[in-house]
Design a protein around this motif. Structure first.
Motif, mmCIF file in Angstrom:
data_model
loop_
_atom_site.group_PDB
_atom_site.id
_atom_site.type_symbol
_atom_site.label_atom_id
_atom_site.label_comp_id
_atom_site.label_asym_id
_atom_site.label_seq_id
_atom_site.Cartn_x
_atom_site.Cartn_y
_atom_site.Cartn_z
ATOM 1 N N PRO A 145 34.621 -35.633 -2.544
ATOM 2 C CA PRO A 145 33.442 -35.101 -3.056
ATOM 3 C C PRO A 145 32.398 -36.129 -2.885
ATOM 4 C CG PRO A 145 34.902 -34.395 -4.631
ATOM 5 C CD PRO A 145 35.556 -35.180 -3.838
ATOM 6 N N GLY A 146 32.491 -37.512 -2.908
ATOM 7 C CA GLY A 146 31.764 -38.509 -2.721
ATOM 8 C C GLY A 146 31.432 -38.497 -1.143
ATOM 9 N N GLN A 147 32.539 -38.568 -0.544
ATOM 10 C CA GLN A 147 32.111 -38.800 1.170
ATOM 11 C C GLN A 147 31.335 -37.584 1.628
ATOM 12 O OE1 GLN A 147 36.201 -38.649 2.121
ATOM 13 N NE2 GLN A 147 36.153 -40.932 2.621
ATOM 14 N N LEU A 148 31.630 -36.545 1.009
ATOM 15 C CA LEU A 148 30.611 -35.147 1.482
ATOM 16 C C LEU A 148 29.094 -35.611 1.151
ATOM 17 C CD1 LEU A 148 32.912 -32.197 0.562
ATOM 18 C CD2 LEU A 148 32.052 -32.665 2.766
ATOM 19 N N ARG A 149 29.055 -35.947 0.090
ATOM 20 C CA ARG A 149 27.478 -35.929 -0.549
ATOM 21 C C ARG A 149 26.797 -37.188 0.478
ATOM 22 N NH1 ARG A 149 29.817 -35.173 -5.704
ATOM 23 N NH2 ARG A 149 29.928 -37.595 -5.911
ATOM 24 N N GLN A 150 27.848 -38.310 0.624
ATOM 25 C CA GLN A 150 27.064 -39.463 1.354
ATOM 26 C C GLN A 150 26.740 -39.045 2.727
ATOM 27 O OE1 GLN A 150 26.236 -42.561 0.532
ATOM 28 N NE2 GLN A 150 26.891 -42.677 -1.542
ATOM 29 N N LEU A 151 27.504 -38.500 3.509
ATOM 30 C CA LEU A 151 27.357 -37.870 4.780
ATOM 31 C C LEU A 151 26.352 -36.983 4.975
ATOM 32 C CD1 LEU A 151 31.070 -37.555 6.633
ATOM 33 C CD2 LEU A 151 28.831 -39.038 7.326
ATOM 34 N N GLU A 152 26.097 -35.900 3.886
ATOM 35 C CA GLU A 152 25.031 -34.943 4.061
ATOM 36 C C GLU A 152 23.728 -35.674 4.024
ATOM 37 O OE1 GLU A 152 25.759 -31.622 1.550
ATOM 38 O OE2 GLU A 152 27.027 -30.695 3.054
ATOM 39 N N SER A 153 23.721 -36.749 2.909
ATOM 40 C CA SER A 153 22.331 -37.269 2.721
ATOM 41 C C SER A 153 22.154 -38.217 3.874
ATOM 42 C CB SER A 153 22.491 -38.269 1.371
ATOM 43 O OG SER A 153 23.336 -39.056 1.628
ATOM 44 N N LYS A 154 23.026 -38.636 4.787
ATOM 45 C CA LYS A 154 22.498 -39.544 5.646
ATOM 46 C C LYS A 154 22.180 -38.667 7.154
ATOM 47 C CE LYS A 154 24.933 -43.453 3.779
ATOM 48 N NZ LYS A 154 23.838 -44.081 3.465
ATOM 49 N N VAL A 155 23.134 -37.559 7.261
ATOM 50 C CA VAL A 155 22.964 -36.888 8.637
ATOM 51 C C VAL A 155 21.778 -35.687 8.461
ATOM 52 C CG1 VAL A 155 25.123 -37.609 9.613
ATOM 53 C CG2 VAL A 155 25.028 -35.540 8.177
ATOM 54 N N LYS A 156 21.546 -35.334 7.241
ATOM 55 C CA LYS A 156 20.743 -34.336 6.967
ATOM 56 C C LYS A 156 21.066 -32.909 7.455
ATOM 57 C CE LYS A 156 18.115 -37.733 5.657
ATOM 58 N NZ LYS A 156 17.963 -37.983 4.022
ATOM 59 N N VAL A 157 22.312 -32.872 7.545
ATOM 60 C CA VAL A 157 22.721 -31.161 7.705
ATOM 61 C C VAL A 157 24.137 -31.216 6.954
ATOM 62 C CG1 VAL A 157 21.876 -31.190 10.203
ATOM 63 C CG2 VAL A 157 24.341 -31.953 9.762
ATOM 64 N N LYS A 158 24.631 -29.862 7.073
ATOM 65 C CA LYS A 158 25.751 -29.510 6.248
ATOM 66 C C LYS A 158 26.890 -30.241 6.709
ATOM 67 C CE LYS A 158 27.610 -25.519 6.967
ATOM 68 N NZ LYS A 158 27.719 -23.944 7.047
ATOM 69 N N VAL A 159 27.983 -30.599 5.891
ATOM 70 C CA VAL A 159 28.917 -31.475 6.389
ATOM 71 C C VAL A 159 30.210 -30.742 5.791
ATOM 72 C CG1 VAL A 159 30.370 -33.420 6.310
ATOM 73 C CG2 VAL A 159 27.910 -33.498 6.560
ATOM 74 N N ILE A 160 31.143 -30.421 6.444
ATOM 75 C CA ILE A 160 32.469 -29.819 5.734
ATOM 76 C C ILE A 160 33.426 -30.308 6.487
ATOM 77 C CG2 ILE A 160 31.424 -27.446 5.700
ATOM 78 C CD1 ILE A 160 33.280 -26.447 8.088
ATOM 79 N N GLN A 189 40.344 -23.492 -5.749
ATOM 80 C CA GLN A 189 40.879 -24.667 -5.955
ATOM 81 C C GLN A 189 40.301 -25.924 -5.162
ATOM 82 O OE1 GLN A 189 44.956 -23.675 -5.020
ATOM 83 N NE2 GLN A 189 45.547 -23.229 -7.216
ATOM 84 N N TYR A 190 39.819 -25.635 -4.150
ATOM 85 C CA TYR A 190 39.371 -26.586 -3.229
ATOM 86 C C TYR A 190 37.884 -26.691 -3.655
ATOM 87 C CZ TYR A 190 36.779 -28.581 0.782
ATOM 88 O OH TYR A 190 35.768 -29.473 1.451
ATOM 89 N N LEU A 191 37.100 -25.963 -4.372
ATOM 90 C CA LEU A 191 35.751 -25.803 -4.524
ATOM 91 C C LEU A 191 35.526 -26.699 -6.104
ATOM 92 C CD1 LEU A 191 32.822 -25.175 -4.284
ATOM 93 C CD2 LEU A 191 33.501 -22.837 -5.302
ATOM 94 N N ILE A 192 36.405 -26.517 -6.770
ATOM 95 C CA ILE A 192 36.196 -27.208 -7.999
ATOM 96 C C ILE A 192 35.877 -28.447 -8.511
ATOM 97 C CG2 ILE A 192 37.409 -27.890 -10.271
ATOM 98 C CD1 ILE A 192 38.434 -24.985 -10.780
ATOM 99 N N PRO A 193 36.633 -29.409 -7.576
ATOM 100 C CA PRO A 193 36.205 -30.748 -7.575
ATOM 101 C C PRO A 193 35.067 -31.052 -6.711
ATOM 102 C CG PRO A 193 38.044 -30.494 -6.170
ATOM 103 C CD PRO A 193 37.919 -29.121 -6.712
ATOM 104 N N ARG A 194 34.330 -30.162 -6.176
ATOM 105 C CA ARG A 194 33.442 -30.399 -5.097
ATOM 106 C C ARG A 194 32.022 -29.714 -5.666
ATOM 107 N NH1 ARG A 194 38.115 -30.699 -2.679
ATOM 108 N NH2 ARG A 194 38.399 -32.075 -1.204
ATOM 109 N N LEU A 195 32.035 -29.046 -6.843
ATOM 110 C CA LEU A 195 30.925 -28.594 -7.218
ATOM 111 C C LEU A 195 29.935 -29.669 -7.597
ATOM 112 C CD1 LEU A 195 32.072 -26.062 -9.902
ATOM 113 C CD2 LEU A 195 31.007 -25.538 -7.645
ATOM 114 N N ARG A 196 28.777 -29.333 -7.350
ATOM 115 C CA ARG A 196 27.605 -30.475 -7.523
ATOM 116 C C ARG A 196 26.426 -29.609 -7.813
ATOM 117 N NH1 ARG A 196 26.934 -32.520 -1.307
ATOM 118 N NH2 ARG A 196 27.679 -30.672 -0.297
ATOM 119 N N GLY A 197 25.336 -30.265 -8.647
ATOM 120 C CA GLY A 197 23.828 -29.704 -8.661
ATOM 121 C C GLY A 197 22.977 -30.597 -8.058
ATOM 122 N N TRP A 198 21.689 -29.798 -7.879
ATOM 123 C CA TRP A 198 20.796 -30.582 -7.330
ATOM 124 C C TRP A 198 19.622 -30.676 -8.411
ATOM 125 C CZ3 TRP A 198 21.725 -32.521 -2.847
ATOM 126 C CH2 TRP A 198 22.762 -31.868 -1.995
ATOM 127 N N GLY A 199 19.667 -32.007 -9.028
ATOM 128 C CA GLY A 199 18.304 -32.290 -9.736
ATOM 129 C C GLY A 199 18.385 -31.554 -11.298
#
Length: 492
Positions: A145-160, A189-199
């Protein structure tokens, strides 16, 4: 009244609209053909002119293929293996409905724990995304989940990642109720640890002073955040899906129990995705199941009844295809389905002879089978290796494969070459009834003669004055039914 003219159909099946006021289509397409046509009809063609004056960006993206950039990390193996893995990722992306624009690979001892690839490569990736106009980045591995957030914040597009991509393909191709439930279970099962909120927009905590704008009197307290609400709802949905799949497992076990009780041998076709398993099932049994040159075209197992040249009946099951690094969520969700292969009497392991690295496909299939049977005490059933697509492979590659995979049989499900030899090889490896009897069955008990032909192996048959004399190899339950007609002095 103006006469309507319809363009020629050139042999394709008429749609429901065309069939209303036109001649009915003569051929009766199989379920597989209809399913294939239905899939194809849902795909949009990129590049067609469309008025977009009042269309939002979200609606516009639904009208065209996603444009993706692939990213891989080469940690082990050769450069050719790394490129083959990225090429397979490109095929997966295309199967999911994407247009691959670019692919980059970084050589590292291990993926970067923060951004999967190094910071320099992240800046290079962001530049590629901007220059190509890509809207998605797909990584050839499972990201935290951390890698997904970091990559998306730097490349500014969706990352999967690769896991999410495979789950998406399974979700597109699942058609049965059980298949859809299994895929949804794996996705959650894949989604649960990757749930996140925006502000703060997702915060549902009341708390604070009455004038603080948090609800005031009667609404203070710990409350529940949006993430907590989502996790609770997903937990309830997971429990419900597990109960549904367990009830479906009971139905499958009941059907399988009937086959076992009737001593019907079972053969399971396993292999890498798109190796031609469904085509081989059609070639042997004429099942008419869906065949498509796409990854994971088959998700719902298909079982068909067949018989050997000497009349022995057996079942042939087409199973879900495997792939390198098959997500463990999918293995767990499809475990009950995949265990049916592990419980078979014979595994027909199909290998794509036209692939660049068929040995790696064989290893990937063995890894998944080992994961499925990790906690089982019973060994895997015997395996018959089949090299499919021999018509598309060159002779040197086939010779090398025969040397690497001794005892294998080369066939072409498309042309039918080698299929009779394969059917004979399956017949030789099927378990045979263990009791040999010699009986004289009266003509009034013709049902026992029919049952012996259907469930046993008749070695000799003669029609005499008192009835039908048979020498046959049968299972113990049938031997008990025939015991009163045993000829004295026979092997029984």
């Amino acid at each position: 009244m103006e006469q309507r003219h319809r363009p020629p159909t050139y042999g394709r099946p008429l749609t429901n609209i065309e069939a209303v006021d036109g001649p009915a289509y003569e051929d009766d397409p199989s379920t597989g053909e209809l399913e294939l046509e239905d899939r194809a009809s849902l795909r949009r063609v990129a590049g067609l002119s469309t008025e977009l004056d009042d269309v939002t960006e979200v609606e516009y993206r639904q009208l065209r293929l996603e444009r993706v950039v692939l990213v891989g990390v080469w940690t082990e193996g050769t450069a050719a293996q790394s490129e083959a893995s990225l090429a397979e990722l490109a095929r997966l992306a295309e199967t999911a409905g994407s247009e691959v624009l670019e692919g980059i690979v970084q050589r590292r001892t291990r993926p970067d724990p923060a951004t999967y690839i190094g910071s320099g490569k992240v800046r290079e990736l962001a530049g590629i995304v901007r220059s190509t106009g890509a809207d998605t980045v797909i990584c050839d591995g499972e990201l935290s989940p951390g890698q997904l957030r970091q990559l998306e914040s730097k490349v500014k597009v969706k990352v999967i990642d690769r896991t999410a991509l495979i789950l998406d393909i399974f979700a597109q191709h699942a058609s049965s109720r059980e298949g859809k439930a299994q895929v949804e279970l794996a996705q959650l099962q894949y989604l649960i640890p990757r749930l996140r909120g925006w502000g703060e927009s997702l915060s549902r905590q009341a708390g604070g002073r009455a004038g603080g704008g948090n609800g005031g009197v009667g609404l203070r307290g710990p409350g529940e955040t949006k993430l907590e609400t989502d996790r609770r709802r997903i937990g309830k949905r997971l429990a419900k899906l597990r109960r549904e799949i367990a009830s479906m497992d009971t139905i499958r076990e009941t059907k399988r129990g009937r086959r076992v009780a009737n001593e019907v041998p079972s053969v399971a076709i396993v292999g890498y995705t798109n190796a031609g398993k469904s085509s081989l099932l059609n070639a042997i049994t004429g099942a008419g199941v869906l065949v498509e040159d796409a990854l994971f075209a088959t998700l719902d197992p298909t079982t068909r009844r067949s018989s050997t040249s000497d009349g022995r009946v057996f079942t042939l099951t087409d199973t879900v295809g495997f792939v390198r690094h098959l997500p463990h969520q999918l293995v767990n969700a499809f475990r009950s389905t995949l265990e049916e292969a592990a419980d078979a009497d014979l595994l027909v392991h199909v290998v794509d002879g036209a692939d660049q690295a068929p040995e790696e496909q064989v290893n990937a299939v063995h890894e998944v089978l080992a994961e499925i049977t990790g906690k089982r005490t019973e060994p895997l059933p015997p395996e018959l290796l089949v090299i499919n697509k021999s018509d598309a492979a060159d002779e040197i590659a086939l010779a090398r494969l025969r040397h690497v995979l001794p005892g294998s049989i080369a066939v072409s499900a498309r042309t039918g070459e080698g299929v009779p030899a394969l059917a004979e090889a399956i017949a030789v490896r099927l378990p045979r009834p263990e009791v040999v009897v010699e009986v004289l069955i009266p003509y009034t008990r013709g049902e026992l003669v029919s049952r012996t032909h259907a469930d046993g192996e008749v070695l000799a048959e003669d029609h005499v004055e008192d009835g039908t004399r048979l020498r046959a190899r049968v299972h113990p339950d049938l031997a008990a039914a025939l015991s009163e007609f045993v000829v004295h002095g026979s092997p029984a």
